[in-house]
Enzyme design. Structure first.
Site, short mmCIF file in Angstrom:
data_model
loop_
_atom_site.label_atom_id
_atom_site.label_comp_id
_atom_site.label_asym_id
_atom_site.label_seq_id
_atom_site.Cartn_x
_atom_site.Cartn_y
_atom_site.Cartn_z
N CYS A 184 0.65 -1.20 -0.06
CA CYS A 184 0.21 -0.13 0.03
C CYS A 184 0.85 1.24 0.12
CB CYS A 184 -0.87 -0.21 1.41
SG CYS A 184 -0.08 0.48 2.70
N CYS A 207 13.49 -3.16 -2.31
CA CYS A 207 12.30 -3.61 -2.34
C CYS A 207 11.93 -4.03 -0.80
CB CYS A 207 11.74 -4.54 -3.29
SG CYS A 207 10.16 -5.41 -3.11
N CYS A 273 35.92 27.63 0.09
CA CYS A 273 34.29 27.87 -0.44
C CYS A 273 33.91 29.24 -0.34
CB CYS A 273 33.81 26.84 0.49
SG CYS A 273 31.85 26.76 0.17
N CYS A 280 42.46 21.87 2.67
CA CYS A 280 43.06 21.14 1.74
C CYS A 280 42.32 20.31 1.16
CB CYS A 280 44.06 20.26 2.53
SG CYS A 280 45.01 19.04 1.76
N CYS A 283 42.88 16.25 1.63
CA CYS A 283 42.33 15.34 3.14
C CYS A 283 41.21 16.29 3.65
CB CYS A 283 43.36 15.41 4.05
SG CYS A 283 43.95 17.11 4.68
N CYS A 323 56.02 -6.52 29.31
CA CYS A 323 54.88 -6.53 28.02
C CYS A 323 54.79 -5.03 27.81
CB CYS A 323 53.47 -7.25 28.26
SG CYS A 323 52.72 -6.55 29.72
N CYS A 333 51.41 -1.68 48.58
CA CYS A 333 52.18 -2.69 48.32
C CYS A 333 53.18 -2.67 46.96
CB CYS A 333 51.69 -4.11 48.24
SG CYS A 333 52.88 -5.46 48.01
N CYS A 343 51.00 -11.93 30.03
CA CYS A 343 52.12 -11.73 30.73
C CYS A 343 52.22 -12.25 32.36
CB CYS A 343 51.94 -10.07 30.67
SG CYS A 343 53.67 -9.48 31.43
#
Length: 533
Positions: A184, A207, A273, A280, A283, A323, A333, A343
């Site tokens: 419809c 669709c 603009c 730029c 970018c 790590c 402590c 690790c």
């Protein structure tokens, strides 16, 4: 699908010459044969505020340079409105249809599938496998459209249930695509509005039937949607696809600006603009000479990731010596256990050495001279030094950015001073030096801001020392000019102001030019080496 009187590509040989002078659009999915002329039926639907913010006379159809104070005046560009982009789309569709002779909206869907590359579409179209092409593009082959089954007398005279809302309507209230699925009008309108407004879909609306991927053509969308705002949004989505796929076009990045900049060839050059935004073209960021786009993107990402937390991290955390995960001490402590699941290292918070040799003397670390503890501390110091280096450049970058914002406000103060000077027997031309000085000041601030990005990634060598000297000289002159405009402008005599300001802004212009020329020369001769962050 029945054709629409509005957003419609009409083809008519008898009116071809008249149609060429009218505005053009993108169309339907008519089953009639396609002729030569093309017309856009509803360009008038485009609200200037949505289409580009200004009427047609705001378009810079003659091209333009990068604006005041910029060096490359040969980079030609023009600023287009959404209506003009729509006309470019129509011309592209017309060019293709002169060869393939399909309904215009079908051609638009085919072009969208190939990112508006006419050559690729033509190559595929004539490779002999049209059925596969139309299947990939999710449209019905116009030359093989299924025949419409005649409605029985019973079904045409009785109300039928819509397969979406399950309400009964007369058969005339149903419509659908060439795939044969009908719903419809109300459900169609709600479905399309949701896809366009809430999901931001334009060229890929399919669709609504389950597992049917046939795309809805433009004519169907414009016929079934009654809200003009939704129509405008749809047109913007379609034109956005065209712009994004064209390497010679770029949307203006300013908020709420719908202009497009068109260039003759893509490059990392400044464009301006009509709304005043200079950026730029490569970018899309604010014009950032002397740093290249690659390094600016890395810098922006680094600032987004680091700037808000770096000070806290430096004061409150250390890195795991194994790590290098950043660790916060959450108790008194000094026996630390890394919580990285891969690790689990145990170490001393004080000396960063392994915990095992500490034995029971955890409260009185005496491992400062151990080689492994020294290596851990060295790694920690390198990390801290890198952070301090980043903060050094980031603070100066942000300082010039803030100063630039403040100095944009100088224009109002300078305008008032210029009016005062004109009341003291100085002509309008004679007082323009003040506006020129503010222009130069803002250009120097912008350049200095981006020199710190360039310097952050620059390796030390003889050329980098020259660069830093040029940077320091320009920075000093810029601060002096800023002081003249902010303080002396309201204190000194008119002639003293004019002489001081003119001398200083000319010197700033000269030093800025020297700095940029040196950096560009380094690019050309490959003198710069970079630190990969």
């Amino acid at each position: 699908m029945d054709s629409d009187e509005g957003y419609n590509y009409e083809f008519d040989d008898e009116e071809e010459e008249e149609e060429e002078e009218e505005e053009c659009s993108v169309d339907s999915g008519e089953e009639e044969a396609v002729d030569d002329s093309l017309e856009l039926g509803e360009v008038e639907l485009l609200d200037p505020a949505v289409a580009g913010g200004e009427p047609d006379d705001c378009a810079d159809t003659g091209g333009g340079g990068p604006g005041p104070g910029q060096e490359d005046e040969d980079y030609r560009f023009e600023v287009l409105t959404t209506e003009q982009i729509l006309q470019h789309m129509v011309e592209c569709i017309r060019d293709v249809n002169e060869v393939i002779q399909n309904p215009a909206t079908i051609t638009r869907i085919l072009l969208s599938h190939f990112n508006w590359d006419k050559e690729k579409l033509m190559e595929r179209y004539f490779d002999g496998n049209l059925d596969k092409l139309f299947s990939e593009c999710h449209v019905i082959n116009p030359s093989k459209k299924p025949k419409t089954r005649p409605m029985s007398t019973r079904s045409s005279s009785q109300d039928l249930p819509c397969q979406i809302c399950y309400l009964n309507y007369p058969n005339s209230y149903f419509t659908g695509l060439e795939c044969g699925h009908k719903f419809c009008m109300q459900c169609w309108g709600d479905y399309l509005t949701t896809k366009i407004i809430e999901e931001g879909m334009g060229q890929t609306i399919s669709c609504p039937a389950h597992n049917c991927d046939i795309l809805v053509d433009d004519n169907t969308v414009m016929r079934l949607i009654t809200d003009s705002k939704v129509k405008l949004k749809y047109q913007h989505l379609i034109t956005n696809s065209f712009v994004e796929c064209n390497r010679l076009l770029k949307w203006c990045p300013a908020p709420d600006c719908h202009h497009v900049v068109k260039v003759q060839y893509p490059d990392a050059k400044p464009v301006r603009c009509k709304c005043g935004r200079q950026f730029c073209f490569n970018c899309g960021e604010n014009w950032h000479d002397p740093v290249k786009c690659k390094w600016l993107r890395k810098w922006i990402k680094k600032c987004d990731d680091d700037s808000e937390t770096s000070n806290w991290i430096a004061a409150n955390t250390k890195e795991c010596p194994k790590c290098h995960v950043t660790i916060e001490k959450d108790g008194g402590c000094n026996h630390m256990v890394c919580r990285n699941q891969n690790c689990k290292a145990e170490f001393c918070w004080v000396c960063l050495g392994p915990w095992e040799p500490h034995g029971s003397a955890w409260y009185n670390c005496n491992r400062y001279n151990e080689d492994d503890a020294k290596a851990a501390r060295d790694a920690q110091e390198r990390s801290r030094a890198a952070l301090q280096r980043y903060l050094f450049y980031c603070n100066r970058y942000m300082n010039h950015m803030q100063s630039l914002r403040f100095e944009h406000k100088l224009y109002a103060q300078v305008k008032q001073k210029m009016e005062e000077m004109q009341q003291h027997n100085m002509s309008w031309i004679e007082v323009q030096f003040l506006k020129k000085a503010v222009d130069v000041l803002c250009q120097c601030r912008s350049t200095l801001m981006f020199t710190y990005v360039f310097a952050f990634y620059l390796k030390k060598n003889n050329q980098s020392i020259i660069f830093e000297n040029n940077q320091a000289d320009l920075e000093n002159a810029t601060e002096v000019l800023s002081g003249y405009l902010e303080r002396d402008i309201s204190q000194d005599s008119l002639q003293d102001i004019k002489q001081k300001v003119q001398d200083k802004y000319r010197y700033c212009e000269s030093r800025r030019r020297v700095l940029l020329q040196h950096v560009h020369e380094g690019y050309e001769k490959d003198l710069w080496e970079y630190i990969e962050d």
